[in-house]
Enzyme design. Sequence first.
Site, short mmCIF file in Angstrom:
data_model
loop_
_atom_site.label_atom_id
_atom_site.label_comp_id
_atom_site.label_asym_id
_atom_site.label_seq_id
_atom_site.Cartn_x
_atom_site.Cartn_y
_atom_site.Cartn_z
CD GLU A 110 -1.52 -2.30 1.93
OE1 GLU A 110 -0.41 -2.31 2.50
OE2 GLU A 110 -2.26 -3.29 1.84
CE1 TYR A 122 7.74 0.63 -3.32
CE2 TYR A 122 5.76 1.96 -3.08
CZ TYR A 122 6.89 1.38 -2.54
OH TYR A 122 7.16 1.55 -1.20
C1 LIG Z 1 10.59 6.08 -1.83
C2 LIG Z 1 12.06 5.90 -1.49
C3 LIG Z 1 12.26 4.54 -0.81
C4 LIG Z 1 12.89 5.95 -2.79
O1 LIG Z 1 14.23 5.69 -2.47
P1 LIG Z 1 15.47 6.35 -3.29
O2 LIG Z 1 16.69 5.62 -2.87
O3 LIG Z 1 15.46 7.82 -3.11
O4 LIG Z 1 15.07 5.99 -4.79
P2 LIG Z 1 16.07 5.69 -6.01
O5 LIG Z 1 17.19 6.68 -5.99
O6 LIG Z 1 16.42 4.24 -5.98
O7 LIG Z 1 15.13 6.01 -7.24
C5 LIG Z 1 14.51 5.01 -8.01
C6 LIG Z 1 13.38 5.62 -8.80
O8 LIG Z 1 12.35 6.06 -7.91
C7 LIG Z 1 11.76 7.27 -8.42
N1 LIG Z 1 12.03 8.36 -7.48
C8 LIG Z 1 12.77 8.30 -6.35
N2 LIG Z 1 12.74 9.50 -5.71
C9 LIG Z 1 11.98 10.31 -6.46
C10 LIG Z 1 11.56 11.67 -6.31
N3 LIG Z 1 11.93 12.42 -5.26
N4 LIG Z 1 10.74 12.18 -7.25
C11 LIG Z 1 10.33 11.45 -8.31
N5 LIG Z 1 10.70 10.15 -8.51
C12 LIG Z 1 11.51 9.59 -7.59
C13 LIG Z 1 12.41 7.53 -9.75
O9 LIG Z 1 11.64 6.84 -10.74
C14 LIG Z 1 13.76 6.85 -9.58
O10 LIG Z 1 14.34 6.49 -10.79
P3 LIG Z 1 15.38 7.51 -11.51
O11 LIG Z 1 16.44 7.80 -10.48
O12 LIG Z 1 15.88 6.72 -12.68
O13 LIG Z 1 14.60 8.72 -11.85
C15 LIG Z 1 12.57 7.07 -0.57
O14 LIG Z 1 12.20 8.29 -1.17
C16 LIG Z 1 12.04 7.02 0.85
O15 LIG Z 1 12.58 6.32 1.71
N6 LIG Z 1 10.95 7.78 1.11
C17 LIG Z 1 10.42 7.89 2.47
C18 LIG Z 1 9.78 6.60 2.92
C19 LIG Z 1 8.70 6.14 1.97
O16 LIG Z 1 7.90 6.93 1.47
N7 LIG Z 1 8.65 4.82 1.75
C20 LIG Z 1 7.66 4.20 0.88
C21 LIG Z 1 6.40 3.98 1.62
S1 LIG Z 1 5.16 3.19 0.64
#
Ligand SMILES: CC(C)(COP(=O)(O)OP(=O)(O)OC[C@H]1O[C@@H](n2cnc3c(N)ncnc32)[C@H](O)[C@@H]1OP(=O)(O)O)[C@@H](O)C(=O)NCCC(=O)NCCS
Length: 153
Positions: A110, A122
């Site tokens: 979710e 995702y």
């Molecule tokens: C969601 C989360 C896990 C992503 O982790 P991350 O290490 O920053 O993501 P990545 O660097 O591996 O990015 C992978 C892809 O995710 C997407 N993405 C990640 N951050 C993004 C942002 N700020 N805005 C838009 N797209 C984003 C992009 O598609 C990205 O691919 P790209 O780098 O080729 O554009 C991180 O932002 C986080 O921990 N957020 C807070 C906790 C949370 O919301 N968890 C999910 C709950 S359902």
Amino acid sequence: MSAVLNNAPSFRPMCLDDLDKVMASELKIYSHPWTFGNFRDSLNAGYSCWIYEYGESLIGYGLVMLAAGEAHLLNVGIAKEWQRQGMGRKLMQHLIKVSREYQAEFMFLEVRPSNIPAIRLYEDIGFNEMAIRKNYYPAHGGREDAVLMGMTL
Ligand SMILES: CC(C)(COP(=O)(O)OP(=O)(O)OC[C@H]1O[C@@H](n2cnc3c(N)ncnc32)[C@H](O)[C@@H]1OP(=O)(O)O)[C@@H](O)C(=O)NCCC(=O)NCCS
């Protein structure tokens, strides 16, 4: 003798001693964070709980409930200072690998519709929207729906 730093980030199972560090990160990255008890209960329940780290630095963590051929992603987070460096993608790939090894055939999760970074991640990995769960999350001034997403493993 000086400690040798692994030259690559690595995964290991989470344990109770990790929870102070995990909570410090959780409080920074979520508007509605899990509690210490939520993490402790997940460990006690035997869920698949993982730490992603580089030396002493916590990169992130992920928790999956594995049962009856299904993997339910409960929580995934990347520490603020490690975000947008491909770590979330690597962590998700690890959780998918572990779930496949457990013979899970389907993974679901979710996510808040407002959480665009997570939804993009995702979708990029191969998850599809399956349904909306009404009023699923607490939100400032009310409740927020959840998008239910799933992927065949
Ligand atoms: C969601 C989360 C896990 C992503 O982790 P991350 O290490 O920053 O993501 P990545 O660097 O591996 O990015 C992978 C892809 O995710 C997407 N993405 C990640 N951050 C993004 C942002 N700020 N805005 C838009 N797209 C984003 C992009 O598609 C990205 O691919 P790209 O780098 O080729 O554009 C991180 O932002 C986080 O921990 N957020 C807070 C906790 C949370 O919301 N968890 C999910 C709950 S359902």
